[in-house]
Scaffold this active site. Structure first.
Site, PDB file in Angstrom:
ATOM      1  N   LYS A 130     -96.379  99.060  49.015  1.00  0.00           N
ATOM      2  CA  LYS A 130     -95.099  98.517  49.867  1.00  0.00           C
ATOM      3  C   LYS A 130     -94.044  98.268  48.471  1.00  0.00           C
ATOM      4  CE  LYS A 130     -93.665  97.321  53.743  1.00  0.00           C
ATOM      5  NZ  LYS A 130     -94.060  97.763  55.258  1.00  0.00           N
ATOM      6  N   ASP A 170     -88.313 100.295  56.057  1.00  0.00           N
ATOM      7  CA  ASP A 170     -88.876  98.870  56.386  1.00  0.00           C
ATOM      8  C   ASP A 170     -87.552  98.289  56.901  1.00  0.00           C
ATOM      9  OD1 ASP A 170     -91.530  97.291  56.818  1.00  0.00           O
ATOM     10  OD2 ASP A 170     -90.062  95.864  56.249  1.00  0.00           O
TER      11      ASP A 170
HETATM   12  P1  NDP Z   1     -84.687  96.684  60.935  1.00  0.00           P
HETATM   13  O1  NDP Z   1     -84.033  96.075  59.795  1.00  0.00           O
HETATM   14  O2  NDP Z   1     -84.353  97.862  61.620  1.00  0.00           O
HETATM   15  O3  NDP Z   1     -84.569  95.521  61.911  1.00  0.00           O
HETATM   16  C1  NDP Z   1     -85.035  94.116  61.813  1.00  0.00           C
HETATM   17  C2  NDP Z   1     -84.769  93.320  62.969  1.00  0.00           C
HETATM   18  O4  NDP Z   1     -85.621  91.926  62.719  1.00  0.00           O
HETATM   19  C3  NDP Z   1     -83.283  92.800  63.037  1.00  0.00           C
HETATM   20  O5  NDP Z   1     -82.850  92.598  64.385  1.00  0.00           O
HETATM   21  C4  NDP Z   1     -83.155  91.436  62.280  1.00  0.00           C
HETATM   22  O6  NDP Z   1     -82.109  90.934  62.345  1.00  0.00           O
HETATM   23  C5  NDP Z   1     -84.618  90.931  62.387  1.00  0.00           C
HETATM   24  N1  NDP Z   1     -84.769  90.175  61.589  1.00  0.00           N
HETATM   25  C6  NDP Z   1     -85.265  90.616  60.262  1.00  0.00           C
HETATM   26  N2  NDP Z   1     -85.465  89.559  59.432  1.00  0.00           N
HETATM   27  C7  NDP Z   1     -85.514  88.404  59.988  1.00  0.00           C
HETATM   28  C8  NDP Z   1     -85.867  87.145  59.879  1.00  0.00           C
HETATM   29  N3  NDP Z   1     -85.900  86.527  58.643  1.00  0.00           N
HETATM   30  N4  NDP Z   1     -85.622  86.203  61.159  1.00  0.00           N
HETATM   31  C9  NDP Z   1     -84.879  86.735  62.158  1.00  0.00           C
HETATM   32  N5  NDP Z   1     -84.925  87.846  62.570  1.00  0.00           N
HETATM   33  C10 NDP Z   1     -84.950  88.764  61.356  1.00  0.00           C
HETATM   34  O7  NDP Z   1     -85.961  96.548  60.615  1.00  0.00           O
HETATM   35  P2  NDP Z   1     -87.564  97.419  61.408  1.00  0.00           P
HETATM   36  O8  NDP Z   1     -87.255  97.218  62.695  1.00  0.00           O
HETATM   37  O9  NDP Z   1     -87.810  98.630  60.788  1.00  0.00           O
HETATM   38  O10 NDP Z   1     -88.818  96.298  60.960  1.00  0.00           O
HETATM   39  C11 NDP Z   1     -89.041  95.169  61.751  1.00  0.00           C
HETATM   40  C12 NDP Z   1     -90.440  94.757  61.635  1.00  0.00           C
HETATM   41  O11 NDP Z   1     -91.220  95.999  61.906  1.00  0.00           O
HETATM   42  C13 NDP Z   1     -90.806  94.310  60.189  1.00  0.00           C
HETATM   43  O12 NDP Z   1     -91.817  93.400  60.107  1.00  0.00           O
HETATM   44  C14 NDP Z   1     -91.341  95.710  59.644  1.00  0.00           C
HETATM   45  O13 NDP Z   1     -92.325  95.271  58.588  1.00  0.00           O
HETATM   46  C15 NDP Z   1     -92.224  96.034  60.949  1.00  0.00           C
HETATM   47  N6  NDP Z   1     -92.574  97.458  60.730  1.00  0.00           N
HETATM   48  C16 NDP Z   1     -91.573  98.481  60.624  1.00  0.00           C
HETATM   49  C17 NDP Z   1     -92.003  99.800  60.729  1.00  0.00           C
HETATM   50  C18 NDP Z   1     -90.701 100.971  60.652  1.00  0.00           C
HETATM   51  O14 NDP Z   1     -91.280 102.305  60.772  1.00  0.00           O
HETATM   52  N7  NDP Z   1     -89.752 100.801  60.407  1.00  0.00           N
HETATM   53  C19 NDP Z   1     -93.298 100.134  60.782  1.00  0.00           C
HETATM   54  C20 NDP Z   1     -94.277  99.279  61.076  1.00  0.00           C
HETATM   55  C21 NDP Z   1     -93.930  97.895  60.936  1.00  0.00           C
HETATM   56  P3  NDP Z   1     -80.866  90.656  61.370  1.00  0.00           P
HETATM   57  O15 NDP Z   1     -80.280  92.172  61.776  1.00  0.00           O
HETATM   58  O16 NDP Z   1     -80.087  89.378  62.012  1.00  0.00           O
HETATM   59  O17 NDP Z   1     -81.469  90.518  60.021  1.00  0.00           O
HETATM   60  O1  2IT Z   2     -94.972  98.742  58.055  1.00  0.00           O
HETATM   61  C1  2IT Z   2     -95.132  99.745  57.932  1.00  0.00           C
HETATM   62  O2  2IT Z   2     -96.088 100.244  58.451  1.00  0.00           O
HETATM   63  C2  2IT Z   2     -93.751 100.718  57.688  1.00  0.00           C
HETATM   64  N1  2IT Z   2     -92.715 100.045  57.327  1.00  0.00           N
HETATM   65  C3  2IT Z   2     -93.656 102.243  57.709  1.00  0.00           C
HETATM   66  C4  2IT Z   2     -94.316 102.818  56.428  1.00  0.00           C
HETATM   67  C5  2IT Z   2     -94.446 104.398  56.264  1.00  0.00           C
HETATM   68  O3  2IT Z   2     -94.662 104.631  55.176  1.00  0.00           O
HETATM   69  O4  2IT Z   2     -93.883 104.939  57.405  1.00  0.00           O
END
Ligand code: NDP
Ligand code: 2IT
Length: 450
Positions: A130, A170
């Site tokens: 990561k 992420d």
């Molecule tokens: P994005 O940046 O696209 O979206 C994040 C969302 O969560 C936004 O709505 C943001 O609001 C909110 N958020 C982030 N930090 C905070 C905080 N500290 N408090 C409250 N709200 C918060 O990220 P992703 O959708 O990609 O990721 C979301 C989660 O999913 C994370 O935990 C990530 O690790 C996990 N994840 C992502 C994957 C991927 O493929 N992208 C795969 C597997 C897991 P704001 O805009 O106001 O900050």
């Molecule tokens: O938390 C996760 O699994 C991710 N942010 C996606 C990682 C990836 O390599 O696609």
């Protein structure tokens, strides 16, 4: 004496706490896995040999670097960049990059640790890693984002590669940022090495369905989990926190399955729309205009309401899907959800439920899907992107989504079978931790003490 932990694993956790001081999220993630391993070492004490578990808790490599860049006003800004290459027993390090002001070494280590087991659960040849930065993208122009990404990659490129380490997105890192980082990697190395990053745009080597994969995968996993109790998404009230990549495509698939998403959020507050969240409007606000969720109510007008701050988990629902960030759902929130009759909870984010919350759900008999299993569809589809890049091929959306669906079914069934084998049917936390651990541990054992 640490409660809830097998006696033989006490010294392992004590050592992790001692040598990683001030990293509470990393402690939390390690502790949760070690709590599940008591039953494994009782059955197979040889996993205690050769400091195997201690080695799994220690990242192989941790890189920290300065990221200087120039903002639109001509001022020099400094951020800190990280890449933690946690475990490469199963394949090249693989895992996303997070840009958020809360990023520090402990956060990246917790995410890399979780990623190692998640990636093992996919059954694909990928290790765990990561990265990220404490850079805050909020309010920054496209030009500033590009210059930041270029500076970040100027250091990172020395440490990554198709056979070495393959980052992706992420929080705060989506298609735009991956594009800028890939462009800079190509320019610095003089190589078109498409498989060095995933989550790329379709115009230059990305995979169809990668953008949708984490959210769709979560919906597939939870759908299968519901089916173990003869339940379905259709006609259920669903609450999804966040409104980023994972949240939006979770909502899209829940919709397709006939569920009704009535609330979602960002870090400023949450919206409730009892008619069902209008996804086209939400995508326009979040993906195109990059505005705050409060804007939804202004654009939608009557029927929807915005609650500044407050807890989205006070919204009554049948199914809760936290998709924002770590520790966003407390024990108190869990008690509220249970009181309101929730039947299933699925983690789209990494470690969104605090340990007390998980206990509340499990004690109440609520179906609970842990992130390292339920959100693995994103990284699994990243591995499919690597496959397409390696074979210079590109698959259709349907073909890719079918692979994703089958991987999620398999992860679900492996977790369920493992929980049963170890005496706790229906405990997906135990099943995911043990199944992921055994795959990593077996590979490490075969490779000798490295
Ligand atoms: P994005 O940046 O696209 O979206 C994040 C969302 O969560 C936004 O709505 C943001 O609001 C909110 N958020 C982030 N930090 C905070 C905080 N500290 N408090 C409250 N709200 C918060 O990220 P992703 O959708 O990609 O990721 C979301 C989660 O999913 C994370 O935990 C990530 O690790 C996990 N994840 C992502 C994957 C991927 O493929 N992208 C795969 C597997 C897991 P704001 O805009 O106001 O900050
Ligand atoms: O938390 C996760 O699994 C991710 N942010 C996606 C990682 C990836 O390599 O696609």
């Amino acid at each position: 004496m640490i409660t809830g932990l097998d006696e033989k694993l006490q010294p392992v956790l004590e050592e992790v706490l001692r040598r990683n001081a001030g990293e509470p999220e990393f402690h939390q993630a390690v502790r949760e896995v070690l709590e599940s391993l008591g039953r494994v070492v009782a059955k197979h004490p040889d996993y205690l040999d050769d400091a195997l578990i201690e080695r799994i808790c220690e990242p192989e490599r941790q890189i920290i670097f300065r990221v200087p860049w120039v903002d639109d006003a001509g001022q020099v800004q400094i951020n800190r960049g990280f890449r933690v290459q946690f475990n490469s027993a199963l394949g090249p390090y693989k895992g996303g990059i997070r840009f958020h002001p809360s990023v520090n070494l402990g956060i990246i280590k917790f995410l890399g640790f979780e990623q190692t087991f998640k990636n093992a659960l996919t059954g694909m040849p990928i290790g765990g890693g990561k990265g990220g930065s404490d850079f805050n993208p909020r309010g920054r122009s496209d030009g500033e984002i590009m210059r930041f990404c270029q500076s970040f990659m100027t250091e990172l490129h020395k440490h990554i590669g198709e056979y070495v380490d393959v980052p992706a997105g992420d929080i705060g890192v989506g298609g735009r940022e991956i594009g800028y980082m890939f462009g800079q990697f190509k320019r610095l190395t003089g190589r078109y090495e498409a498989g060095v990053l995933t989550g790329k745009g379709l115009a230059y080597g990305g995979s169809r369905a990668r953008r949708e994969a984490t959210g769709y995968g979560l919906a597939y996993f939870v759908g299968r989990m519901l089916s173990t109790r003869g339940a379905v998404f259709a006609d259920k009230r669903v609450v999804v926190s966040g409104s980023g990549n994972v949240a939006i495509y979770t909502m899209e698939k829940v919709d397709a399955f006939g569920g009704k998403v009535v609330a979602c959020s960002d870090s400023g507050g949450y919206i409730v729309d009892d008619a069902g969240v209008d996804l086209d409007l939400l995508k326009e606000i979040k993906e195109v205009r990059r505005e705050r969720i409060a804007e939804y109510v202004r654009s939608k007008g009557a029927g929807a309401r915005y609650i500044e701050r407050g807890s989205i988990w006070e919204t009554p629902c049948d199914i809760a899907l936290p998709c924002a960030t770590q520790n966003e759902l407390t024990g108190k929130d869990a008690a509220t959800l249970v009181a309101n009759g929730v039947i299933a909870v699925g983690e789209g984010a990494n470690m969104p439920c605090m340990p007390e919350a998980v206990r509340v759900f499990q004690d109440a008999g609520v179906l609970f899907a842990p992130g390292k299993a339920a959100n693995a569809g994103g990284v699994a589809t990243s591995a499919l992107e690597m496959q397409q890049n390696a074979s210079r091929d590109s698959w259709t959306f349907e073909q890719t989504e079918e692979r994703l669906a089958s991987i999620m079914r398999n992860i679900h069934d492996v977790c369920a079978a493992t929980a049963e084998e170890y005496g706790s049917p229906g405990d997906y936390v135990l099943g995911a931790n043990i199944a992921g651990f055994v795959r990593v541990a077996e590979a490490m054992r075969a490779l000798g003490v490295i």
